[in-house]
Design a protein around this motif. Structure first.
Motif, short mmCIF file in Angstrom:
data_model
loop_
_atom_site.label_atom_id
_atom_site.label_comp_id
_atom_site.label_asym_id
_atom_site.label_seq_id
_atom_site.Cartn_x
_atom_site.Cartn_y
_atom_site.Cartn_z
N LEU A 84 0.83 -1.20 0.00
CA LEU A 84 0.00 0.00 0.00
C LEU A 84 0.87 1.25 0.00
O LEU A 84 0.60 2.22 -0.71
N LYS A 85 1.89 1.22 0.83
CA LYS A 85 2.78 2.37 0.93
C LYS A 85 3.45 2.62 -0.42
O LYS A 85 3.50 3.75 -0.91
N GLU A 86 3.92 1.57 -1.01
CA GLU A 86 4.60 1.65 -2.29
C GLU A 86 3.68 2.23 -3.36
O GLU A 86 4.10 3.02 -4.21
N ARG A 87 2.44 1.86 -3.31
CA ARG A 87 1.48 2.34 -4.30
C ARG A 87 1.01 3.77 -4.04
O ARG A 87 0.35 4.37 -4.87
N GLY A 88 1.28 4.23 -2.84
CA GLY A 88 0.77 5.54 -2.49
C GLY A 88 -0.72 5.52 -2.19
O GLY A 88 -1.43 6.53 -2.32
N THR A 89 -1.22 4.37 -1.81
CA THR A 89 -2.64 4.23 -1.49
C THR A 89 -3.00 5.05 -0.25
O THR A 89 -2.29 5.02 0.74
N THR A 90 -4.10 5.78 -0.34
CA THR A 90 -4.54 6.53 0.84
C THR A 90 -5.84 6.00 1.40
O THR A 90 -6.27 6.41 2.47
N ALA A 91 -6.48 5.13 0.65
CA ALA A 91 -7.74 4.55 1.15
C ALA A 91 -7.89 3.12 0.64
O ALA A 91 -7.53 2.82 -0.50
N VAL A 92 -8.39 2.26 1.51
CA VAL A 92 -8.60 0.87 1.11
C VAL A 92 -10.05 0.45 1.33
O VAL A 92 -10.74 0.97 2.21
N VAL A 93 -10.47 -0.47 0.48
CA VAL A 93 -11.80 -1.07 0.64
C VAL A 93 -11.59 -2.58 0.78
O VAL A 93 -10.96 -3.20 -0.08
N PHE A 94 -12.08 -3.13 1.88
CA PHE A 94 -11.94 -4.56 2.09
C PHE A 94 -13.18 -5.30 1.61
O PHE A 94 -14.30 -4.96 2.00
N SER A 95 -12.95 -6.30 0.81
CA SER A 95 -14.06 -7.06 0.27
C SER A 95 -14.58 -8.05 1.31
O SER A 95 -15.74 -8.39 1.34
N TRP A 139 0.15 3.88 11.53
CA TRP A 139 -0.88 4.62 10.82
C TRP A 139 -2.08 4.88 11.71
O TRP A 139 -2.53 3.99 12.43
N VAL A 140 -2.60 6.05 11.63
CA VAL A 140 -3.86 6.33 12.30
C VAL A 140 -4.98 6.17 11.28
O VAL A 140 -5.02 6.90 10.28
N ILE A 141 -5.84 5.21 11.53
CA ILE A 141 -6.92 4.93 10.59
C ILE A 141 -7.90 6.10 10.58
O ILE A 141 -8.33 6.56 11.63
N GLY A 142 -8.24 6.56 9.41
CA GLY A 142 -9.14 7.70 9.29
C GLY A 142 -8.35 8.99 9.07
O GLY A 142 -8.91 10.01 8.71
N ARG A 143 -7.04 8.90 9.28
CA ARG A 143 -6.20 10.08 9.03
C ARG A 143 -5.12 9.70 7.99
O ARG A 143 -5.16 10.15 6.86
N ASP A 144 -4.23 8.82 8.38
CA ASP A 144 -3.19 8.41 7.45
C ASP A 144 -3.72 7.45 6.39
O ASP A 144 -3.24 7.41 5.27
N LEU A 145 -4.65 6.66 6.80
CA LEU A 145 -5.25 5.70 5.87
C LEU A 145 -6.74 5.61 6.14
O LEU A 145 -7.15 5.42 7.29
N SER A 146 -7.54 5.79 5.10
CA SER A 146 -8.98 5.62 5.27
C SER A 146 -9.36 4.19 4.92
O SER A 146 -8.72 3.56 4.09
N LEU A 147 -10.41 3.72 5.58
CA LEU A 147 -10.71 2.29 5.46
C LEU A 147 -12.22 2.05 5.41
O LEU A 147 -12.98 2.61 6.21
N VAL A 148 -12.61 1.23 4.46
CA VAL A 148 -14.01 0.84 4.32
C VAL A 148 -14.06 -0.68 4.21
O VAL A 148 -13.18 -1.28 3.58
N SER A 149 -15.04 -1.29 4.84
CA SER A 149 -15.17 -2.74 4.71
C SER A 149 -16.58 -3.12 4.28
O SER A 149 -17.54 -2.44 4.63
#
Lengths: 377, 377
Positions: free
Chosen positions: A246-257, A274-284
């Motif tokens: 994720l870091k390598e890709r520069g991903t800032t948000a993930v969606v978990f299937s 990482w602080v979820i919701g700040r450094d990385l946004s997350l949806v499941s």
DNA sequence: CTGAAAGCGCTAACAC
DNA sequence: GTGTTAGCGCTTTCAG
């Protein structure tokens, strides 16, 4: 202590059994007076009609089978709850059967159900076509598939079985729109191995399509916006690798299937600082009860299990009445919670775009209120 | 399509119904030859004996009721799974009923069960004495209570019902011993409001007693090692207050009496900058599947639901055979995972003390293996 | 309006 | 060994 029978009641009330039967069912002609007297005696004797004997005539057992893979899975437990309550409202009993996705167990359980002459069945179809379910169908028992679309078997049988499941499109569209509005441009889908599941395959396909609606969200470097995870249960190594990618890709948000992957990865992400919701946004996917309890609460794409249960029951009832019933796809719903925030280094996201269905910090009511997900207005 | 009956089979096989019946049940005298022929026809006709008609004679319905508060609760779902599978091994069907701890619903459900002449029932007793369950008892149906000890009702009825539940002592003792060995001296129990639940009251009482076995663990400042939380579902404010109190007390390790509180507090603690397992050690009751998935994985005091299910079934079977059955308390088991570490500023805890049952990072197998908690050697 | 009687699908004596 | 028959508890004609 022996059960009181209809004869006991008749004798004690000084009437015949048929009169008692009429009093029980409010059927035929019966005088108010005798009816009351009989009811009186029924109370005194604590008489309960034997539903087995009863159902042998009526051709209705008032029982419906519910076949699910595993009751311990929160998602299916929610589904079972919803189905059972909905059926209860219609005076139907639910026979919950956990088949463990094992054909032999399915066979046994379906055998039991047939022996009881169930009036219908609601089935979460297993990945491979099931001879056990075919048996139900051959017997002419109304069946509704739920949650998963069965792989089309070579036998035409399953062709006429309505399917009630969730359409990932609406939820994914809203989620991606929200992430875009929050300034996210590099969004990655994390999915399980696709061969196993039509459901996952569809989520992946729809994710790509919805992502492509935003030209600035396409990823010039990686053609592939998705990451596939195997089924190895959450090895730390795997999650660490995931973080690196994720870091390598520069991903800032993930969606978990798969919700389970999300749960497992959460701690790793936080452990990586990482602080979820700040450094990385997350949806499941899947609105598990726990997601609203965690801090930060997790944004989800809800399958609306409550509605799914209710709708599948309605569909089954239609079938049981001999009416036609069609397949139905329920909308999924995006519910924003704390795990989604503005993209790092972006000025966007201060306000949500109009029309985005957002429930900040949506909290799920667990006790007593079947519909209490807060999804429905 | 109509069901094939025993007459259809008889006709087609050129024998009488009783012969078919004998072939079905391997009972009475029957020649190998005719038996095979009948079996053959049964296969051809896909004949399934009507269990309702069957059970009207045998006085056994081969069905057992399972009354639980809420199937959506992971803990009860696990229990239901375990009970159902154990009963299935004995060719008994489980009728899972979710009573929502509502007396009226209990009434309805028990009515259904009585109507089906169930052979027995396994019941999670609700906080208040239940007239519905009394009805089962009065009918002479074997009943086993599970998980909770019912408040002794004024009616002597419930007095003779065996209870299968968990004894918090063993688990708490191991947990506290481990925490002590890790250098923790200030350990706090976090519990729900005690009036509601005998279970919570007992955990609290035992916690204090076990703590007092270590003189250096008693808290000179506060007489009260426990903190009570109300039932307000995880308000952030409440958890923040909790964090403050813990800091003020100098607590280095906490034990949660209710798993839900643990889940809710986790994020708050992490949000406050504490690293669980380093700055604060954490143990929770109930080995929920999620606890081993989280990072850090959460140490638990396991109630061993699998065993509880199996044991309650065994107890019920004994009752059903007319034998005596006694109440039984299962040991709880402490399972250490990453959420417990050495006390900050302590040199201890590099090695666990001998004899402490510890499963570092114990992982729960979810699919297919009922006994896969890894608790049993 | 009420009662007598047939039968739902099966098992279990009892005959042959 | 196998067939005949009488119920299990209930609903449902069909007579009264």
């Amino acid at each position: 202590m022996a059960y009181a029978t209809i004869r006991d009641v008749a004798r004690r009330a000084g009437v015949s059994v048929s009169t008692v039967s009429r009093a029980l069912n409010d059927s035929g002609r019966i005088s108010q007076e005798t009816r009351d007297r009989v009811r009186q005696v029924i109370e005194e004797l604590q008489y309960v009609p034997d539903s087995r004997a009863r159902s042998m005539h009526s051709l209705h057992s008032q029982a419906v089978g519910l076949l699910i893979p595993d009751i311990r899975n929160s998602y299916f437990a929610d589904l079972a709850y919803s189905v059972q309550h909905e059926l209860l409202r219609h005076d139907l009993q639910t026979l919950i059967c956990t088949a463990d996705d094992r054909p032999d167990q399915e066979r046994t359980l379906v055998g039991n159900l047939l022996g009881q002459h169930i009036d219908g069945a609601i089935v979460v179809p297993s990945p491979s076509p099931s001879p056990a379910v075919d048996r139900l169908l051959r017997q002419g028992i109304p069946v509704v598939y739920i949650d998963r679309t069965p792989s089309a078997g070579p036998d035409g049988q399953t062709g006429r079985v309505p399917v009630v499941d969730a359409d990932p499109r609406s939820g994914l569209r809203s989620a991606i729109a929200d992430l875009h509005a929050q300034g996210h441009r590099r969004v990655t889908l994390i999915t399980g191995s696709l061969e196993d599941s039509d459901t996952l395959r569809e989520r992946r396909r729809v994710f790509e399509r919805e992502l492509s609606r935003f030209p600035d969200m396409s990823d010039p470097q990686t053609q592939d916006p998705g990451i596939r995870l195997g089924w190895e249960p959450g090895s730390t190594a795997r999650n660490a690798r995931l973080a690196a990618v994720l870091k390598e890709r520069g991903t800032t948000a993930v969606v978990f299937s798969r919700s389970q992957d999300a749960i497992e990865a959460l701690g790793t992400f936080q452990g990586a600082g990482w602080v979820i919701g700040r450094d990385l946004s997350l949806v499941s996917f899947d609105d598990l009860p726990i997601f609203s309890l965690l801090t930060p609460s997790i944004s989800v794409i809800s399958q609306q299990v409550d509605r799914m249960g209710a709708v599948s029951v309605a569909t089954l009832l239609r079938l049981m009445k001999g009416e036609e019933a069609r397949s139905l796809r329920l909308e999924t719903r995006y519910i924003r919670r704390q795990s989604v925030g503005p993209s790092p280094g972006s000025a966007a996201g201060v306000t949500a775009p109009p029309g985005t269905p957002v429930l900040p910090n949506g909290r799920r009511v667990c006790k007593g209120q079947p519909g209490g997900t807060g999804n429905d207005p």
